[in-house]
Design a protein around this motif. Structure first.
Motif, PDB file in Angstrom:
ATOM      1  N   GLY A  63       0.448  -1.101  -3.293  1.00  0.00           N
ATOM      2  CA  GLY A  63      -0.676  -1.484  -2.423  1.00  0.00           C
ATOM      3  C   GLY A  63      -1.997  -1.346  -3.143  1.00  0.00           C
ATOM      4  O   GLY A  63      -2.868  -2.217  -3.061  1.00  0.00           O
ATOM      5  N   LEU A  64      -2.128  -0.232  -3.885  1.00  0.00           N
ATOM      6  CA  LEU A  64      -3.387  -0.006  -4.592  1.00  0.00           C
ATOM      7  C   LEU A  64      -3.599  -1.042  -5.686  1.00  0.00           C
ATOM      8  O   LEU A  64      -4.726  -1.405  -5.998  1.00  0.00           O
ATOM      9  CB  LEU A  64      -3.407   1.415  -5.185  1.00  0.00           C
ATOM     10  CG  LEU A  64      -3.427   2.537  -4.138  1.00  0.00           C
ATOM     11  CD1 LEU A  64      -3.286   3.899  -4.801  1.00  0.00           C
ATOM     12  CD2 LEU A  64      -4.708   2.482  -3.308  1.00  0.00           C
ATOM     13  N   SER A  65      -2.480  -1.512  -6.265  1.00  0.00           N
ATOM     14  CA  SER A  65      -2.684  -2.468  -7.368  1.00  0.00           C
ATOM     15  C   SER A  65      -2.714  -3.929  -6.891  1.00  0.00           C
ATOM     16  O   SER A  65      -2.881  -4.833  -7.704  1.00  0.00           O
ATOM     17  CB  SER A  65      -1.640  -2.263  -8.473  1.00  0.00           C
ATOM     18  OG  SER A  65      -0.362  -2.308  -7.907  1.00  0.00           O
ATOM     19  N   MET A  66      -2.574  -4.152  -5.585  1.00  0.00           N
ATOM     20  CA  MET A  66      -2.725  -5.536  -5.092  1.00  0.00           C
ATOM     21  C   MET A  66      -4.132  -6.034  -5.411  1.00  0.00           C
ATOM     22  O   MET A  66      -5.109  -5.368  -5.071  1.00  0.00           O
ATOM     23  CB  MET A  66      -2.520  -5.602  -3.573  1.00  0.00           C
ATOM     24  CG  MET A  66      -1.114  -5.800  -3.112  1.00  0.00           C
ATOM     25  SD  MET A  66      -0.313  -7.322  -3.665  1.00  0.00           S
ATOM     26  CE  MET A  66      -0.948  -8.525  -2.507  1.00  0.00           C
ATOM     27  N   PHE A  90       1.374 -12.252  -5.427  1.00  0.00           N
ATOM     28  CA  PHE A  90       2.824 -12.430  -5.189  1.00  0.00           C
ATOM     29  C   PHE A  90       3.614 -11.653  -6.242  1.00  0.00           C
ATOM     30  O   PHE A  90       4.656 -11.068  -5.943  1.00  0.00           O
ATOM     31  CB  PHE A  90       3.217 -13.907  -5.231  1.00  0.00           C
ATOM     32  CG  PHE A  90       2.488 -14.754  -4.215  1.00  0.00           C
ATOM     33  CD1 PHE A  90       2.313 -14.306  -2.915  1.00  0.00           C
ATOM     34  CD2 PHE A  90       1.963 -15.993  -4.555  1.00  0.00           C
ATOM     35  CE1 PHE A  90       1.638 -15.071  -1.966  1.00  0.00           C
ATOM     36  CE2 PHE A  90       1.282 -16.765  -3.620  1.00  0.00           C
ATOM     37  CZ  PHE A  90       1.117 -16.306  -2.329  1.00  0.00           C
ATOM     38  N   ALA A  91       3.112 -11.650  -7.474  1.00  0.00           N
ATOM     39  CA  ALA A  91       3.811 -10.925  -8.549  1.00  0.00           C
ATOM     40  C   ALA A  91       3.770  -9.425  -8.266  1.00  0.00           C
ATOM     41  O   ALA A  91       4.784  -8.730  -8.401  1.00  0.00           O
ATOM     42  CB  ALA A  91       3.163 -11.240  -9.902  1.00  0.00           C
ATOM     43  N   THR A  92       2.613  -8.929  -7.843  1.00  0.00           N
ATOM     44  CA  THR A  92       2.504  -7.491  -7.531  1.00  0.00           C
ATOM     45  C   THR A  92       3.448  -7.139  -6.382  1.00  0.00           C
ATOM     46  O   THR A  92       4.167  -6.136  -6.450  1.00  0.00           O
ATOM     47  CB  THR A  92       1.045  -7.131  -7.167  1.00  0.00           C
ATOM     48  OG1 THR A  92       0.208  -7.548  -8.234  1.00  0.00           O
ATOM     49  CG2 THR A  92       0.870  -5.646  -6.924  1.00  0.00           C
ATOM     50  N   SER A  93       3.484  -7.962  -5.349  1.00  0.00           N
ATOM     51  CA  SER A  93       4.386  -7.711  -4.209  1.00  0.00           C
ATOM     52  C   SER A  93       5.829  -7.616  -4.675  1.00  0.00           C
ATOM     53  O   SER A  93       6.615  -6.860  -4.124  1.00  0.00           O
ATOM     54  CB  SER A  93       4.337  -8.854  -3.193  1.00  0.00           C
ATOM     55  OG  SER A  93       3.065  -9.012  -2.698  1.00  0.00           O
TER      56      SER A  93
END
Ligand SMILES: Cc1ncc(COP(=O)(O)O)c(C=O)c1O
Length: 397
Positions: free
Chosen positions: A8-11, A129-132
């Motif tokens: 979440g933090l890196s979104m 999308f990649a982070t998710s």
């Protein structure tokens, strides 16, 4: 307080939307803002689509099939057939926008830590999308000097590792407006076959091509059936961004079976919007001719206008409705904020999207902005005038 996830933090924040609070403050002060920053077309949604929603006599707004209405998927297959894409209804999963199709594609073909190679600059939400999905984007830089053409295949090969699962292509490109040639699409297909990779092709702007140049779909490449996944959407095609309907298309049965599990988990795509999207496929072809004529005129006004501004370099788009412009400034982030906070010309200003958010290589594209030509011609002309005055004023600060 319980802690938020690392994920979440890196979104990433959307680079397109992060200037919104400054725009709201500027609007409150009474400034008129020409929004060149966002891909919301002002083109009217086809009447057939709107009428189908008005005419329906549904009494229970129920779920649909997880893959979407069979009737819609069959009609979609016919639409693709007309575009030289030979698929059946079984190869299509209707999604909640192209956005969900991208998420399903990543979920289907990648595990956390896997890598996807993407020419940059790319549609900024690919980062989200990649982070998710826990996926690492491996960017490969394309250059404004050659209008953001496909980088040499040898450069792609250097980036392929054991973790590489796919190459993601946006064709025509957002934010570049670049339309890949048949040879370029073929080169990517050959590379994917050689290294056993997927090619995810985001073709949501397929219809928007200019100067008589044709779009080349990944789905039309012979021999690539098991490697190709197409992402599509009605958002831009029919100016139906709010419908939230897209689809994922692949001839690879395992891909479809797996993506269906993601589709089942979210139950179904929106019902009323599928009715509108199905009807939209009856849109007369003249609609696209008129729309493309309009976008061509807008593009010409924009590119010619930008080229006239001292120090501005622009890549002429052949598709979609965006372009990247390099400005004679150091920080487009600062400039874009200054435009809203500190600048006005006769009570008006413009909003642009700083391009750095479309790159994942740090400190790249810092002096570039993405401009969407989704405004009426006279408004675009006015916005260009304002931008010219702003650049002069900002540079002499
Ligand atoms: C390249 C690209 N892909 C996908 C999308 C997602 O669109 P939607 O979820 O509205 O279909 C967009 C939206 O702007 C886009 O520009």
């Amino acid at each position: 307080m319980p802690s938020i996830s690392q994920k979440g933090l890196s979104m990433p924040e959307s680079p397109i939307r992060k200037l919104v609070p400054f725009a709201e403050a500027a609007a409150k002060q009474g400034k008129k803002i020409y929004q060149l920053n966002i891909g919301q077309p002002d083109i009217k949604t086809p009447e057939v689509a709107m009428q189908a929603v008005r005419d329906n006599s549904i009494e229970v707004l129920s779920y649909s099939h997880s893959a979407g209405f069979a009737s819609y998927r069959e009609k979609l297959a016919k639409y693709y057939e007309r575009n030289d894409i030979h698929v059946t209804a079984e190869d299509i999963i209707v999604t909640t926008g192209g956005s969900e199709a991208l998420l399903f594609a990543m979920g289907t073909i990648t595990d956390p830590g896997d890598e996807v190679i993407i020419p940059e600059p790319f549609y900024a939400n690919y980062n989200g999308f990649a982070t998710s999905s826990g996926v690492t984007i491996v960017p490969i830089e394309s250059s404004i000097e050659n209008n953001f053409a496909l980088p040499p295949i040898s450069e792609f090969e250097k980036l392929i590792t054991e973790k590489t699962k796919a190459i993601l292509l946006c064709n025509p490109g957002n934010p570049t407006g670049y339309l890949y040639t048949k040879e370029e699409v073929q080169q990517i297909a050959d590379l994917a076959l050689k290294h056993d990779l997927f090619v995810v092709a985001d073709e949501v702007y397929r219809e928007f091509t200019y100067d008589g140049v044709k779009h080349n779909s990944i789905m039309s490449i012979p021999g690539l059936a098991n490697n190709a996944i197409m992402v599509d959407s009605v958002s831009k095609r029919f100016s139906m961004c709010g419908a939230r309907i897209g689809c994922l298309v692949s001839k690879n049965k395992e891909v479809i079976t797996t993506a269906m599990k993601f589709a089942q988990a979210r139950l179904s795509p929106p019902t009323l919007a599928q009715i509108a999207s199905e009807a939209a496929l009856d849109t007369p072809l003249e609609y696209f001719e008129e729309v493309n004529e309009e976008y061509t005129l807008r593009r010409n006004i924009l590119v010619e206008g930008l080229e006239k501004i001292e120090g501005v370099k622009v890549a002429k788009p052949k598709g979609a409705f965006y372009c990247i412009a390099e400005l004679p400034i150091e920080s487009a982030d600062d400039f874009a904020q200054w435009l809203l906070e500190d600048f006005e010309f006769e009570g008006e200003t413009v909003m642009v999207a700083p391009a750095a958010g479309f790159y994942s290589t740090p400190n790249t594209g810092l002096n570039q902005v993405r401009i969407a030509y989704v405004l009426k011609r006279e408004n675009l002309e006015r916005a260009l005038k304002i931008l010219e005055v702003a650049i002069k004023q900002y540079s002499s600060k």
